[in-house]
Design a protein around this motif. Structure first.
Motif, PDB file in Angstrom:
ATOM      1  N   GLY A   1     -56.591  21.631  36.954  1.00 11.66           N
ATOM      2  CA  GLY A   1     -55.757  20.660  36.257  1.00 11.66           C
ATOM      3  C   GLY A   1     -56.512  19.436  35.782  1.00 11.66           C
ATOM      4  O   GLY A   1     -55.929  18.375  35.579  1.00 11.66           O
TER       5      GLY A   1
ATOM      6  N   TYR B   1     -51.145  19.221  25.538  1.00  7.95           N
ATOM      7  CA  TYR B   1     -49.762  19.622  25.319  1.00  7.95           C
ATOM      8  C   TYR B   1     -49.481  19.811  23.836  1.00  7.95           C
ATOM      9  O   TYR B   1     -50.059  19.132  22.983  1.00  7.95           O
ATOM     10  CB  TYR B   1     -48.802  18.546  25.863  1.00  7.95           C
ATOM     11  CG  TYR B   1     -48.909  18.311  27.345  1.00  7.95           C
ATOM     12  CD1 TYR B   1     -49.726  17.298  27.848  1.00  7.95           C
ATOM     13  CD2 TYR B   1     -48.198  19.099  28.254  1.00  7.95           C
ATOM     14  CE1 TYR B   1     -49.838  17.073  29.209  1.00  7.95           C
ATOM     15  CE2 TYR B   1     -48.304  18.872  29.618  1.00  7.95           C
ATOM     16  CZ  TYR B   1     -49.132  17.865  30.083  1.00  7.95           C
ATOM     17  OH  TYR B   1     -49.225  17.656  31.435  1.00  7.95           O
TER      18      TYR B   1
ATOM     19  N   ILE C   1     -60.619  24.432  29.099  1.00 14.60           N
ATOM     20  CA  ILE C   1     -59.393  24.593  28.309  1.00 14.60           C
ATOM     21  C   ILE C   1     -59.618  25.628  27.213  1.00 14.60           C
ATOM     22  O   ILE C   1     -60.597  25.561  26.474  1.00 14.60           O
ATOM     23  CB  ILE C   1     -58.960  23.258  27.700  1.00 14.60           C
ATOM     24  CG1 ILE C   1     -58.365  22.341  28.772  1.00 14.60           C
ATOM     25  CG2 ILE C   1     -57.936  23.471  26.600  1.00 14.60           C
ATOM     26  CD1 ILE C   1     -57.902  20.999  28.264  1.00 14.60           C
TER      27      ILE C   1
ATOM     28  N   SER D   1     -58.002  18.581  32.872  1.00 15.88           N
ATOM     29  CA  SER D   1     -57.595  18.078  31.555  1.00 15.88           C
ATOM     30  C   SER D   1     -56.476  18.967  31.052  1.00 15.88           C
ATOM     31  O   SER D   1     -56.516  20.176  31.229  1.00 15.88           O
ATOM     32  CB  SER D   1     -58.759  18.131  30.567  1.00 15.88           C
ATOM     33  OG  SER D   1     -59.832  17.358  30.999  1.00 15.88           O
ATOM     34  N   THR D   2     -55.506  18.376  30.430  1.00 14.09           N
ATOM     35  CA  THR D   2     -54.367  19.134  29.917  1.00 14.09           C
ATOM     36  C   THR D   2     -54.076  18.716  28.489  1.00 14.09           C
ATOM     37  O   THR D   2     -54.107  17.533  28.173  1.00 14.09           O
ATOM     38  CB  THR D   2     -53.119  18.915  30.784  1.00 14.09           C
ATOM     39  OG1 THR D   2     -53.415  19.210  32.152  1.00 14.09           O
ATOM     40  CG2 THR D   2     -51.983  19.824  30.330  1.00 14.09           C
TER      41      THR D   2
ATOM     42  N   THR E   1     -54.606  23.870  30.324  1.00 14.66           N
ATOM     43  CA  THR E   1     -55.329  22.965  31.197  1.00 14.66           C
ATOM     44  C   THR E   1     -56.649  23.584  31.627  1.00 14.66           C
ATOM     45  O   THR E   1     -56.790  24.802  31.662  1.00 14.66           O
ATOM     46  CB  THR E   1     -54.475  22.622  32.433  1.00 14.66           C
ATOM     47  OG1 THR E   1     -55.146  21.659  33.234  1.00 14.66           O
ATOM     48  CG2 THR E   1     -54.208  23.851  33.283  1.00 14.66           C
TER      49      THR E   1
END
Length: 123
Positions: A54, A59, A103, A56-57, A50
C-alpha cells in the motif's frame, strides 16, 4: 494465491460500504494490488491500484476523494472503503493481485483475481 472479495450489497446514494479482499495460499504484502469494476454493458475499469504494502495508490478520477484503499498484512487482506456512493458506482467490483510490486495500471498485468462482489447504489 486465491482471492475472495466480499462486502458488496445494496446501498442508497450517499451511503458507504467497505469491500474486503482476503488472500489465501500467498501473500499480498509484496505485490501491487488493484480494485476494478465492471458496470452492466460497460468495459471493466480501474478503480484503484497500489504498489506493494500500500505504499502508493492511484485512484480513478471518478472515485478520488470518496474511495480509499487500505490493507492489513496481519490478515493478508486488502480493503476498499467507499463513501458518498453514487448510482454510477453500481458495478461488480473485483480485487486483483499484480505480477509486480510496483503500481500497474493495466488489468492484463494482474494474474490473480477475486470472484467479484456486486454493488448496487440506488438513487
Amino acid at each position: 494465491v486465491q482471492l475472495q472479495a466480499f462486502g458488496g450489497g445494496v446501498v442508497q446514494a450517499g451511503g458507504s460500504l467497505r469491500l474486503s479482499c482476503v488472500a489465501s495460499g500467498g501473500t499480498l504484502r509484496t505485490y501491487g494490488m488493484g480494485w476494478f469494476r465492471q458496470a452492466p454493458g460497460k468495459e471493466r475499469e480501474t478503480v484503484a491500484v497500489t504498489s506493494f504494502n500500500g505504499g502508493s495508490t492511484v485512484y480513478a478520477d471518478s472515485v478520488k476523494g470518496r474511495f480509499t484503499f487500505d490493507s492489513d498484512n496481519t490478515k493478508n487482506t486488502a480493503y476498499l472503503q467507499m463513501t458518498n456512493l453514487l448510482p454510477e458506482d453500481t458495478a461488480v467490483y473485483y480485487c486483483a493481485r499484480s505480477r509486480y510490486s510496483y503500481i500497474t495500471h493495466s488489468s492484463s498485468q494482474y494474474d490473480s483475481w477475486g470472484q467479484g462482489t456486486d454493488i448496487t447504489v440506488s438513487s
